[in-house]
Design a protein around this motif. Structure first.
Motif, mmCIF file in Angstrom:
data_model
loop_
_atom_site.group_PDB
_atom_site.id
_atom_site.type_symbol
_atom_site.label_atom_id
_atom_site.label_comp_id
_atom_site.label_asym_id
_atom_site.label_seq_id
_atom_site.Cartn_x
_atom_site.Cartn_y
_atom_site.Cartn_z
ATOM 1 N N ALA A 204 0.827 -1.212 0.000
ATOM 2 C CA ALA A 204 0.000 0.000 0.000
ATOM 3 C C ALA A 204 0.863 1.265 0.000
ATOM 4 C CB ALA A 204 -0.914 0.004 1.217
ATOM 5 N N GLY A 205 2.197 1.082 -0.066
ATOM 6 C CA GLY A 205 3.102 2.222 -0.088
ATOM 7 C C GLY A 205 3.397 2.817 1.266
ATOM 8 N N ASN A 206 2.963 2.145 2.334
ATOM 9 C CA ASN A 206 3.174 2.660 3.688
ATOM 10 C C ASN A 206 4.457 2.028 4.252
ATOM 11 O OD1 ASN A 206 3.002 3.582 6.298
ATOM 12 N ND2 ASN A 206 0.810 3.196 6.495
ATOM 13 N N TRP A 207 5.597 2.496 3.771
ATOM 14 C CA TRP A 207 6.874 1.871 4.106
ATOM 15 C C TRP A 207 7.272 2.089 5.560
ATOM 16 C CZ3 TRP A 207 8.935 -1.623 1.039
ATOM 17 C CH2 TRP A 207 8.556 -1.629 -0.304
ATOM 18 N N ARG A 208 6.907 3.212 6.124
ATOM 19 C CA ARG A 208 7.307 3.485 7.511
ATOM 20 C C ARG A 208 6.635 2.506 8.478
ATOM 21 N NH1 ARG A 208 10.350 7.298 9.041
ATOM 22 N NH2 ARG A 208 10.077 8.415 7.063
ATOM 23 N N GLU A 209 5.341 2.271 8.295
ATOM 24 C CA GLU A 209 4.655 1.309 9.167
ATOM 25 C C GLU A 209 5.081 -0.117 8.832
ATOM 26 O OE1 GLU A 209 0.513 1.604 9.931
ATOM 27 O OE2 GLU A 209 0.500 3.793 9.811
ATOM 28 N N ALA A 210 5.370 -0.365 7.554
ATOM 29 C CA ALA A 210 5.864 -1.695 7.182
ATOM 30 C C ALA A 210 7.158 -2.006 7.917
ATOM 31 C CB ALA A 210 6.077 -1.769 5.671
ATOM 32 N N MET A 211 8.009 -0.965 8.099
ATOM 33 C CA MET A 211 9.267 -1.139 8.820
ATOM 34 C C MET A 211 9.051 -1.678 10.225
ATOM 35 S SD MET A 211 12.431 -0.612 7.872
ATOM 36 C CE MET A 211 13.089 -0.124 9.460
ATOM 37 N N VAL A 212 7.991 -1.218 10.870
ATOM 38 C CA VAL A 212 7.696 -1.680 12.230
ATOM 39 C C VAL A 212 7.471 -3.188 12.227
ATOM 40 C CG1 VAL A 212 6.100 -1.511 14.183
ATOM 41 C CG2 VAL A 212 6.713 0.556 12.880
ATOM 42 N N SER A 213 6.680 -3.661 11.273
ATOM 43 C CA SER A 213 6.407 -5.102 11.188
ATOM 44 C C SER A 213 7.668 -5.879 10.815
ATOM 45 C CB SER A 213 5.305 -5.372 10.159
ATOM 46 O OG SER A 213 4.063 -4.878 10.619
ATOM 47 N N TYR A 214 8.455 -5.335 9.876
ATOM 48 C CA TYR A 214 9.680 -6.035 9.485
ATOM 49 C C TYR A 214 10.692 -6.078 10.632
ATOM 50 C CZ TYR A 214 7.944 -5.714 4.663
ATOM 51 O OH TYR A 214 7.189 -5.835 3.520
ATOM 52 N N ASN A 215 10.728 -5.022 11.434
ATOM 53 C CA ASN A 215 11.580 -5.029 12.630
ATOM 54 C C ASN A 215 11.171 -6.150 13.579
ATOM 55 O OD1 ASN A 215 13.483 -2.977 12.274
ATOM 56 N ND2 ASN A 215 12.052 -1.381 12.911
ATOM 57 N N MET A 216 9.863 -6.299 13.760
ATOM 58 C CA MET A 216 9.358 -7.349 14.646
ATOM 59 C C MET A 216 9.690 -8.728 14.095
ATOM 60 S SD MET A 216 8.144 -5.870 17.279
ATOM 61 C CE MET A 216 7.337 -7.288 18.042
ATOM 62 N N ALA A 217 9.609 -8.880 12.768
ATOM 63 C CA ALA A 217 9.936 -10.163 12.144
ATOM 64 C C ALA A 217 11.406 -10.502 12.361
ATOM 65 C CB ALA A 217 9.617 -10.128 10.657
ATOM 66 N N ALA A 218 12.283 -9.512 12.179
ATOM 67 C CA ALA A 218 13.713 -9.734 12.364
ATOM 68 C C ALA A 218 14.046 -10.026 13.826
ATOM 69 C CB ALA A 218 14.497 -8.517 11.876
ATOM 70 N N LYS A 219 13.314 -9.378 14.728
ATOM 71 C CA LYS A 219 13.519 -9.629 16.162
ATOM 72 C C LYS A 219 13.049 -11.040 16.527
ATOM 73 C CE LYS A 219 12.323 -7.799 20.745
ATOM 74 N NZ LYS A 219 11.567 -6.743 21.482
ATOM 75 N N ALA A 220 11.907 -11.451 15.952
ATOM 76 C CA ALA A 220 11.360 -12.777 16.251
ATOM 77 C C ALA A 220 12.242 -13.881 15.694
ATOM 78 C CB ALA A 220 9.942 -12.897 15.687
ATOM 79 N N ASP A 221 12.819 -13.640 14.506
ATOM 80 C CA ASP A 221 13.691 -14.635 13.880
ATOM 81 C C ASP A 221 14.932 -13.933 13.341
ATOM 82 O OD1 ASP A 221 14.975 -16.632 12.541
ATOM 83 O OD2 ASP A 221 13.281 -17.223 11.280
ATOM 84 N N PRO A 222 15.982 -13.831 14.159
ATOM 85 C CA PRO A 222 17.189 -13.082 13.770
ATOM 86 C C PRO A 222 17.982 -13.709 12.626
ATOM 87 C CG PRO A 222 17.070 -13.409 16.161
ATOM 88 C CD PRO A 222 16.047 -14.314 15.546
ATOM 89 N N THR A 223 17.581 -14.876 12.143
ATOM 90 C CA THR A 223 18.270 -15.489 11.005
ATOM 91 C C THR A 223 17.348 -15.600 9.797
ATOM 92 O OG1 THR A 223 17.705 -17.746 11.713
ATOM 93 C CG2 THR A 223 19.782 -16.819 12.535
ATOM 94 N N SER A 224 16.260 -14.839 9.771
ATOM 95 C CA SER A 224 15.305 -14.895 8.670
ATOM 96 C C SER A 224 15.790 -14.055 7.496
ATOM 97 C CB SER A 224 13.928 -14.404 9.121
ATOM 98 O OG SER A 224 13.070 -14.215 7.998
ATOM 99 N N ALA A 225 16.163 -14.714 6.414
ATOM 100 C CA ALA A 225 16.592 -13.996 5.212
ATOM 101 C C ALA A 225 15.474 -13.108 4.689
ATOM 102 C CB ALA A 225 17.029 -14.998 4.144
ATOM 103 N N ASP A 226 14.241 -13.598 4.753
ATOM 104 C CA ASP A 226 13.101 -12.820 4.246
ATOM 105 C C ASP A 226 12.901 -11.546 5.058
ATOM 106 O OD1 ASP A 226 12.164 -14.429 2.045
ATOM 107 O OD2 ASP A 226 11.566 -15.897 3.543
ATOM 108 N N ALA A 227 13.047 -11.656 6.390
ATOM 109 C CA ALA A 227 12.858 -10.476 7.237
ATOM 110 C C ALA A 227 13.893 -9.399 6.904
ATOM 111 C CB ALA A 227 12.948 -10.862 8.703
ATOM 112 N N PHE A 228 15.148 -9.782 6.742
ATOM 113 C CA PHE A 228 16.186 -8.794 6.460
ATOM 114 C C PHE A 228 16.086 -8.263 5.030
ATOM 115 C CE2 PHE A 228 17.924 -10.634 10.308
ATOM 116 C CZ PHE A 228 18.370 -9.495 10.973
#
Length: 271
Positions: A204-228
């Motif tokens: 939807a082009g909302n990159w700033r809020e998307a960052m919040v979710s991607y941060n949570m994904a990377a925190k939940a799985d610190p070895t997730s290639a998709d998250a990074f």
């Protein structure tokens, strides 16, 4: 082989626990083929207690694992003639068809069993059915089975997430978002659900809020290639090139063969 198949067949490994001490004492020493030995013991026990439907189901599963398909189907036929065991016979024949690569028969038997048992269906059988429909790009049907699995196992974040993913592919983002949120409620460390939410926001082009979710994904799985990869893409969109390049490099360290991340990294370096 579908990895869920391994979990569905796990009762086979427990069969020896159900044997009586007398039966074990009378059994010969284990053969090199331990599954054949287990099958022999189960046949011996069934001769004594032919009405033991659980043991007969274990035997059928063991026969499938041992690739004795005709014998497994014979056990399914016996179960089908026993009170209340028609769904179990369908499960066995569905598993048998799956092992033989017959997708249509797998669907036929599993859906028949699920229609009979509804919310008391076997969780793994429902998930396998959802997987099959998803693989055939029948996402509406897949969403229905994953949603059923989520009701059967109220703790399964995976089932809720996969329902959401299927709904997303069916262009129903609002319903998908509820399923992603439910997956996170069930397991706050379930990274794929954060990625699902982030992807919706990014699309939807909302990159700033998307960052919040991607941060949570990377925190939940610190070895997730998709998250990074996703977070790196978002960082580039937000103008933070150095951090974006760093995340894309990390994504490639976790997954060497990741063309999308490699292409984005190469392109960003030239900017």
């Amino acid at each position: 082989m579908n990895t869920r198949l391994l979990y569905w067949a796990l009762p086979v490994l427990l069969c020896a626990c159900g044997q009586s001490a007398e039966t074990r004492q009378q059994s010969p020493a284990p053969e090199a083929d331990s599954l054949a030995f287990a099958i022999q013991n189960m046949r011996t026990d069934l001769a004594i207690q032919p009405g033991n439907t659980e043991l007969r189901t274990w035997l059928a599963n063991a026969l499938i694992e041992h690739k004795e398909y005709a014998a497994a189907d014979s056990q399914a036929a016996i179960l089908a003639g026993m009170p209340g065991q028609i769904p179990q016979a369908h499960y066995i024949r569905g598993l048998l068809a799956l092992r033989q690569g017959d997708t249509l028969k797998t669907i036929e038997h599993l859906t028949a069993a699920i229609q009979m048992r509804k919310d008391s269906s076997e969780y793994e059988a429902v998930m396998i059915t959802g997987d099959i429909f998803a693989a055939r790009n029948k996402h509406q049907e897949a969403a229905g089975y994953y949603s059923l699995a989520a009701r059967i196992d109220s703790l399964s974040a995976e089932a809720a997430y996969l329902a959401g993913e299927s709904l997303d592919r069916e262009k129903n983002p609002a319903a998908a978002r509820k399923q992603y949120q439910e997956a996170i409620r069930r397991d706050p460390a379930y990274a794929p659900a954060y990625l699902g939410l982030g992807n919706q926001l990014a699309n939807a082009g909302n990159w700033r809020e998307a960052m919040v979710s991607y941060n949570m994904a990377a925190k939940a799985d610190p070895t997730s290639a998709d998250a990074f990869y996703r977070r790196g893409k978002a960082l580039l969109q937000l103008g933070n090139k150095d951090a974006g390049l760093d995340d894309l490099t990390k994504a490639l360290s976790f997954r060497k063969n990741f063309p999308e991340a490699q292409h984005l990294l190469d392109s960003a370096k030239k900017m």
